[in-house]
Design a protein around this motif. Structure first.
Motif, PDB file in Angstrom:
ATOM      1  N   LYS A 274      -6.836   0.878  -3.969  1.00 25.09           N
ATOM      2  CA  LYS A 274      -6.141   2.159  -3.782  1.00 25.09           C
ATOM      3  C   LYS A 274      -4.949   1.999  -2.839  1.00 25.09           C
ATOM      4  CE  LYS A 274      -8.515   6.117  -3.194  1.00 25.09           C
ATOM      5  NZ  LYS A 274      -8.084   6.979  -4.319  1.00 25.09           N
ATOM      6  N   GLY A 275      -3.822   2.528  -3.250  1.00 30.09           N
ATOM      7  CA  GLY A 275      -2.630   2.455  -2.405  1.00 30.09           C
ATOM      8  C   GLY A 275      -1.754   1.250  -2.719  1.00 30.09           C
ATOM      9  N   ALA A 276      -2.210   0.360  -3.618  1.00 29.03           N
ATOM     10  CA  ALA A 276      -1.371  -0.788  -3.990  1.00 29.03           C
ATOM     11  C   ALA A 276      -0.037  -0.262  -4.513  1.00 29.03           C
ATOM     12  CB  ALA A 276      -2.063  -1.647  -5.044  1.00 29.03           C
ATOM     13  N   VAL A 277      -0.110   0.829  -5.281  1.00 28.25           N
ATOM     14  CA  VAL A 277       1.087   1.577  -5.656  1.00 28.25           C
ATOM     15  C   VAL A 277       0.829   3.014  -5.206  1.00 28.25           C
ATOM     16  CG1 VAL A 277       2.228   2.613  -7.667  1.00 28.25           C
ATOM     17  CG2 VAL A 277       1.863   0.162  -7.584  1.00 28.25           C
ATOM     18  N   SER A 278       1.815   3.649  -4.611  1.00 33.81           N
ATOM     19  CA  SER A 278       1.597   5.004  -4.116  1.00 33.81           C
ATOM     20  C   SER A 278       1.185   5.925  -5.264  1.00 33.81           C
ATOM     21  CB  SER A 278       2.873   5.546  -3.471  1.00 33.81           C
ATOM     22  OG  SER A 278       2.744   6.944  -3.299  1.00 33.81           O
ATOM     23  N   ASP A 279       0.198   6.774  -5.005  1.00 33.80           N
ATOM     24  CA  ASP A 279      -0.220   7.722  -6.034  1.00 33.80           C
ATOM     25  C   ASP A 279       0.817   8.827  -6.239  1.00 33.80           C
ATOM     26  OD1 ASP A 279      -2.508   6.359  -6.756  1.00 33.80           O
ATOM     27  OD2 ASP A 279      -3.715   7.270  -5.185  1.00 33.80           O
ATOM     28  N   LEU A 419      -5.033   7.054   7.527  1.00 36.53           N
ATOM     29  CA  LEU A 419      -6.065   6.163   6.988  1.00 36.53           C
ATOM     30  C   LEU A 419      -7.371   6.936   6.814  1.00 36.53           C
ATOM     31  CD1 LEU A 419      -7.410   3.356   6.448  1.00 36.53           C
ATOM     32  CD2 LEU A 419      -7.542   3.058   8.922  1.00 36.53           C
ATOM     33  N   LEU A 420      -7.923   6.861   5.613  1.00 34.24           N
ATOM     34  CA  LEU A 420      -9.252   7.431   5.374  1.00 34.24           C
ATOM     35  C   LEU A 420     -10.210   6.275   5.130  1.00 34.24           C
ATOM     36  CD1 LEU A 420     -10.947  10.095   4.783  1.00 34.24           C
ATOM     37  CD2 LEU A 420     -10.566   9.584   2.389  1.00 34.24           C
ATOM     38  N   ILE A 421     -11.275   6.226   5.922  1.00 36.23           N
ATOM     39  CA  ILE A 421     -12.272   5.171   5.717  1.00 36.23           C
ATOM     40  C   ILE A 421     -13.522   5.826   5.157  1.00 36.23           C
ATOM     41  CG2 ILE A 421     -13.625   3.329   6.795  1.00 36.23           C
ATOM     42  CD1 ILE A 421     -11.517   2.979   8.822  1.00 36.23           C
ATOM     43  N   PHE A 435      -8.941  11.220  -4.037  1.00 31.79           N
ATOM     44  CA  PHE A 435      -8.128  11.167  -2.814  1.00 31.79           C
ATOM     45  C   PHE A 435      -6.888  10.312  -3.059  1.00 31.79           C
ATOM     46  CE2 PHE A 435      -6.885   9.640   1.396  1.00 31.79           C
ATOM     47  CZ  PHE A 435      -6.859  10.831   2.095  1.00 31.79           C
ATOM     48  N   PRO A 436      -5.770  10.944  -3.438  1.00 32.28           N
ATOM     49  CA  PRO A 436      -4.555  10.157  -3.676  1.00 32.28           C
ATOM     50  C   PRO A 436      -4.184   9.380  -2.413  1.00 32.28           C
ATOM     51  CG  PRO A 436      -4.255  12.444  -4.364  1.00 32.28           C
ATOM     52  CD  PRO A 436      -5.538  12.385  -3.604  1.00 32.28           C
ATOM     53  N   THR A 437      -3.745   8.162  -2.620  1.00 32.74           N
ATOM     54  CA  THR A 437      -3.443   7.266  -1.491  1.00 32.74           C
ATOM     55  C   THR A 437      -1.984   6.852  -1.608  1.00 32.74           C
ATOM     56  OG1 THR A 437      -5.734   6.564  -1.564  1.00 32.74           O
ATOM     57  CG2 THR A 437      -4.235   5.146  -0.358  1.00 32.74           C
ATOM     58  N   TYR A 438      -1.291   6.897  -0.479  1.00 31.19           N
ATOM     59  CA  TYR A 438       0.164   6.751  -0.559  1.00 31.19           C
ATOM     60  C   TYR A 438       0.694   5.465   0.072  1.00 31.19           C
ATOM     61  CZ  TYR A 438      -0.454  11.708  -1.663  1.00 31.19           C
ATOM     62  OH  TYR A 438      -0.862  12.889  -2.221  1.00 31.19           O
ATOM     63  N   PRO A 440      -0.487   1.058   1.054  1.00 31.89           N
ATOM     64  CA  PRO A 440      -1.532   0.031   1.020  1.00 31.89           C
ATOM     65  C   PRO A 440      -2.418   0.194   2.256  1.00 31.89           C
ATOM     66  CG  PRO A 440       0.650  -0.942   0.702  1.00 31.89           C
ATOM     67  CD  PRO A 440       0.874   0.483   1.088  1.00 31.89           C
ATOM     68  N   ASN A 441      -3.702   0.007   2.076  1.00 28.89           N
ATOM     69  CA  ASN A 441      -4.659   0.210   3.167  1.00 28.89           C
ATOM     70  C   ASN A 441      -4.627   1.632   3.721  1.00 28.89           C
ATOM     71  OD1 ASN A 441      -6.136  -2.140   3.260  1.00 28.89           O
ATOM     72  ND2 ASN A 441      -4.680  -3.192   4.595  1.00 28.89           N
ATOM     73  N   GLY A 442      -4.300   2.589   2.888  1.00 26.73           N
ATOM     74  CA  GLY A 442      -4.352   3.983   3.304  1.00 26.73           C
ATOM     75  C   GLY A 442      -5.744   4.569   3.066  1.00 26.73           C
ATOM     76  N   CYS A 443      -6.562   3.828   2.326  1.00 23.08           N
ATOM     77  CA  CYS A 443      -7.940   4.265   2.071  1.00 23.08           C
ATOM     78  C   CYS A 443      -8.806   3.018   1.987  1.00 23.08           C
ATOM     79  CB  CYS A 443      -7.998   5.042   0.760  1.00 23.08           C
ATOM     80  SG  CYS A 443      -9.662   5.593   0.337  1.00 23.08           S
ATOM     81  N   ILE A 444      -9.759   2.910   2.899  1.00 23.17           N
ATOM     82  CA  ILE A 444     -10.621   1.723   2.917  1.00 23.17           C
ATOM     83  C   ILE A 444     -11.994   2.106   2.357  1.00 23.17           C
ATOM     84  CG2 ILE A 444     -11.874   0.149   4.454  1.00 23.17           C
ATOM     85  CD1 ILE A 444      -9.123  -0.725   4.626  1.00 23.17           C
ATOM     86  N   ILE A 445     -12.383   1.389   1.311  1.00 20.55           N
ATOM     87  CA  ILE A 445     -13.712   1.594   0.723  1.00 20.55           C
ATOM     88  C   ILE A 445     -14.379   0.237   0.626  1.00 20.55           C
ATOM     89  CG2 ILE A 445     -14.969   2.310  -1.357  1.00 20.55           C
ATOM     90  CD1 ILE A 445     -12.752   4.247  -2.023  1.00 20.55           C
ATOM     91  N   SER A 446     -15.632   0.156   1.037  1.00 17.32           N
ATOM     92  CA  SER A 446     -16.382  -1.085   0.823  1.00 17.32           C
ATOM     93  C   SER A 446     -16.983  -1.001  -0.575  1.00 17.32           C
ATOM     94  CB  SER A 446     -17.498  -1.223   1.858  1.00 17.32           C
ATOM     95  OG  SER A 446     -18.403  -2.217   1.408  1.00 17.32           O
TER      96      SER A 446
END
Ligand SMILES: Cc1ncc(C[n+]2csc(CCOP(=O)(O)OP(=O)(O)O)c2C)c(N)n1
Length: 598
Positions: A274-279, A419-421, A435-438, A440-446
Motif C-alpha cells: 500500500k502506498g507504492a503508488v499514491s491512491d 502513518l497508520l499502523i 484506507f487509501p494510502t498516499y 510509501p510506508n503510509g500504512c504498515i500492515i504485517s
C-alpha cells in the motif's frame, strides 16, 4: 518551513553506509590497576553496533546480559527497557521496515529468547531487517541440563536468515557485520547473535576494531530480460501491475508512479505494498488481498498481462488472484519466482527493481505503449464509491460506529504523509481495502506472519524514527491487550501517537470467518476492562466517543496533539458479514455490470 519526513528506507544500496557515530565506547573504557584495558567482548560488540549506526536497542534485561547493558550505557546507543520481549522485537521489526536499517532487540537466555521469537519471525516473514541478540549461559554449563538453558540458536533457525553464537571473542566484528549485512540485504529479514555470559565478560585488546559497513550495489537485471518484458508489454492491451512491499523497500515507487501515469497502467497494491503508488493517482486500484473476491478482481480478471513488482507470495497466495493459473505474468523482483502452479511467469526480470523500472521508463518515453485507454476506470470508481458509502452520519446523533466508517474519518484527519499502523484482525481487512494510502510506508500492515500485537509497539518505532509524523495505531480489543503493557514504554519514552482500539468484545476476524463457513462462531467472545480507565492509569489521556461527531472531535484533538492518547470506540461488526453478502451478490451472474474493458 515544513519538516521533511523520510517516508521510506534511506538506502540507495543494500546495507547503506550508516551515519558515523560521534562517540565510541572504547574512548571511555577505563584501564585496570595494572594499566591493562578493561574493554570486554561486550564493549567490542557495542562498538560494532555503533559502527552500524544503531541508535536504540529494545529489550528486557537479564543477569546474563549485564555486561552488554553496562557497555550500552557507556555508548551513544540508548537501551530501551520494554515490558515484554515480544514488544521489543516488534518495535525493532517496524523500525526496520520504516527505516531500511536493522532494528535491534535484546533478550536474556531461555524465557527472554522464547518471548522474543514471535517478533523475530514476524520481521523475517515480513522482510523487515532486524538483528536479535540473546544471552546464553557460560561454556562450563552448556553440555548439561542447567538453569534456563535451551538451545536458542536451534530455536531461531527457522525464523531467521542467518543465526549464530559467538564462539570466540576475536570474531565479534565479523559476526556483527554479517548479521547486519544479511539482515539488510534484499530480501531483508531477521538475523540472530547469541553471546555467552562468560565470553561477554572477557577482556579484549584495544586494537580489535569493528568492521566498516560497506555499501553493496544492487545488480541490474539482464538487458535481454528488460527487452523481452518490453516486448510483452507492447503486445498487451490491458496490462496491470500488482505491487508488493518490495516496490516500497527499494525506492522503486517513484519509477513505478512514472510508469503507471506515463503509460496509463493500473496498479493494485498488496496489503504490504500500500502506498507504492499514491491512491490519489488515477491509475491506482487501491488494494488486493482479502480472502473474498472483491471489486478489484474485475480489473485483474480483465487484464491480459500482469506485472508483479516486489510481490511476495508469503503475503498473498497467487491462487487467490490467478485461480486458473493461466494469467500471463512478468515477475519483476530481486529474486527469481517461487515454483508455484498458480504463479508460473512467462518471464522473470531479476535484479534491482528501481533500475528495471527506470529502464522501462527510458525506453517507453521514446516509444509509448498503445494500450486500451481507461479500461479499468469503472473499477476504480466502484472501489472509491464503495469506500465513501461507509461514511458515518455525523449529523444524526446515531451511536453506531463501524470500523470502515471510523477509517474514513481517520483518513480525512490524518495528513497525507501520516502513518497508520494496523494490528491483525477484521480491522486489518478494512484498513487494507478501505484506507487509501498516499505515500510509501503510509500504512504498515504485517501480512507475512500476520501476528496480532504488532501495532502498539510498531507505533513506538514509528514515533521514535519519525517523531514529527502523525501516527495512528489501529487495533482490535484482542490485539491491543496482547501487548498493551507497552503503553508504559511509550509513556516513559514520551513518544506521541494515537492508539485507536476498535472494541467488539470479540476476536472479530475469527468469528467473521466462522460465521461465513458455519453460520455461527465459538471460542471468540471476550470481556474487556475499561480501556479508557486503563489508559488513564498510565497517565495517558483517553477518549470514549459515543457517536460519530464525538469520534471526529477525539481524532482531531488527538492527532493534532502529536501526543500519546488512546481512543476506544465500540464498533458494530455487522458490516463484516454484510460485506461478504454484498460481494457475493455482486458476483452472481447477471447481477453486476460486464467486466471492465469487455
Ligand atoms: C498472535 C496471533 N494469535 C492468533 C492469531 C489468529 N487471529 C487472527 S485475527 C484474530 C482475532 C483478532 O481480534 P481483535 O484483535 O479483537 O481484532 P478484530 O478481529 O476484532 O478486529 C486472531 C485470534 C494471530 N493472527 N496472531
Amino acid at each position: 518551513m515544513k519538516e521533511q519526513i523520510s517516508l521510506g528506507p534511506v538506502v540507495g544500496t543494500d546495507n547503506g553506509t550508516p551515519t558515523p557515530s560521534t562517540h565510541s565506547t572504547s574512548q571511555t573504557i577505563p584501564s585496570n590497576e595494572f594499566g591493562e584495558s578493561s574493554r570486554t567482548v561486550a564493549h567490542l560488540l557495542v562498538e560494532c553496533l555503533e559502527k552500524e549506526g544503531v541508535r536504540y536497542v529494545f529489550g528486557v534485561p537479564g543477569e546474563e546480559t549485564e555486561d552488554l547493558l553496562f557497555a550500552l550505557a557507556d555508548s551513544a546507543i540508548r537501551f530501551v527497557p520494554c515490558r515484554h520481549e515480544q514488544g521489543a522485537a516488534f518495535i525493532a521489526d517496524v523500525w526496520g521496515r520504516l527505516t531500511g536499517k536493522a532494528g535491534v532487540c535484546l533478550a536474556t537466555l531461555g524465557p527472554g529468547a522464547t518471548n522474543l521469537l514471535t517478533g523475530v519471525a514476524d520481521a523475517n516473514l515480513d522482510k523487515a531487517p532486524l538483528v536479535a541478540i540473546t544471552a546464553q549461559g557460560g561454556l562450563d554449563r552448556l553440555h548439561h541440563e542447567s538453569h534456563q538453558r535451551i538451545d536458542v540458536v536451534r530455536m531461531f533457525e527457522p525464523v531467521t536468515k542467518w543465526n549464530s553464537a559467538v564462539y570466540a571473542s576475536e570474531v565479534v566484528p565479523e559476526v556483527v557485520r554479517k548479521a547486519f549485512k544479511l539482515a539488510q540485504l534484499e530480501k531483508p529479514g531477521a538475523t540472530h547473535i547469541e553471546l555467552g555470559e562468560d565470553l561477554a565478560h572477557q577482556h579484549v585488546p584495544t586494537d580489535w576494531m569493528p568492521m566498516e559497513p560497506r555499501p553493496v550495489r544492487r545488480s541490474r537485471a539482464d538487458e535481454r530480460a528488460i527487452d523481452a518484458a518490453l516486448e510483452l508489454l507492447r503486445s498487451a492491451c490491458r496490462p496491470l501491475v500488482i505491487a508488493g512491499n518490495g516496490a516500497i523497500r527499494v525506492r522503486a515507487s517513484e519509477q513505478l508512479g512514472r510508469l503507471a501515469a506515463g503509460q496509463d497502467i493500473p496498479v493494485v497494491a498488496t496489503f504490504m505494498g500500500k502506498g507504492a503508488v499514491s491512491d490519489r493517482s488515477a491509475q491506482s486500484l487501491l488494494c488486493i488481498g482479502t480472502g473474498f473476491k472483491d471489486f478489484v478482481r474485475e480489473a485483474v480478471d480483465a487484464a491480459d498481462l500482469i506485472l508483479t513488482i516486489g510481490y511476495d507470495i508469503a503475503e498473498y497466495a497467487p491462487d487467490r488472484w490467478n485461480p486458473d493459473g493461466n494469467k500471463p505474468i512478468v515477475h519483476i523482483d530481486f529474486r527469481q519466482a517461487e515454483v508455484y502452479t498458480h504463479y508460473d511467469p512467462a518471464l522473470e526480470v531479476v535484479g534491482d527493481i528501481a533500475a528495471t523500472l527506470t529502464d522501462f521508463n527510458r525506453s517507453l518515453s521514446d516509444k509509448p505503449l498503445k494500450l486500451e485507454s481507461g479500461w479499468y476506470q469503472s473499477v476504480r470508481r466502484r472501489i472509491l464509491d464503495d469506500i465513501a458509502s461507509y461514511d458515518l452520519d455525523e449529523k444524526k446523533n446515531a451511536p453506531t460506529i463501524t470500523v470502515p466508517g471510523a477509517l474514513n474519518l481517520i483518513r480525512q484527519i490524518l495528513p497525507d504523509d501520516g502513518l497508520l499502523i494496523s494490528d491483525v484482525g477484521s480491522h486489518k481487512i478494512w484498513i487494507a481495502r478501505n484506507f487509501p494510502t498516499y505515500c510509501p510506508n503510509g500504512c504498515i500492515i504485517s501480512n507475512g506472519l500476520a501476528s496480532m500485537g504488532i501495532a502498539l509497539p510498531g507505533a513506538i518505532a514509528g514515533a521514535l524514527a519519525q517523531p514529527r509524523r502523525a501516527i495512528v495505531a489501529a487495533m482490535g480489543d484482542g490485539g491491543f491487550l496482547m501487548n498493551a503493557q507497552e503503553l508504559e514504554t511509550a509513556k516513559r519514552l514520551d513518544v506521541g501517537f494515537t492508539a485507536m482500539v476498535f472494541n467488539d468484545n470479540d476476536y472479530g476476524l475469527i468469528s467473521w470467518k466462522q460465521e461465513m463457513s458455519r453460520g455461527r462462531s465459538i471460542g471468540t467472545r471476550l470481556s474487556n476492562p475499561d480501556f479508557k480507565a486503563f489508559a488513564e492509569s498510565f497517565g495517558i489521556l483517553a477518549y470514549r466517543p459515543q457517536n460519530p461527531a464525538e469520534l471526529r472531535q477525539a481524532l482531531t484533538e488527538s492527532i493534532a496533539s502529536r501526543q500519546l492518547r488512546l481512543i476506544e470506540v465500540i464498533v458494530d461488526p455487522s458490516v463484516n458479514l454484510e460485506l461478504v453478502k454484498k460481494l457475493k451478490n455482486y458476483w452472481q451472474p447477471g447481477q453486476n455490470t460486464a467486466p471492465a474493458g469487455q
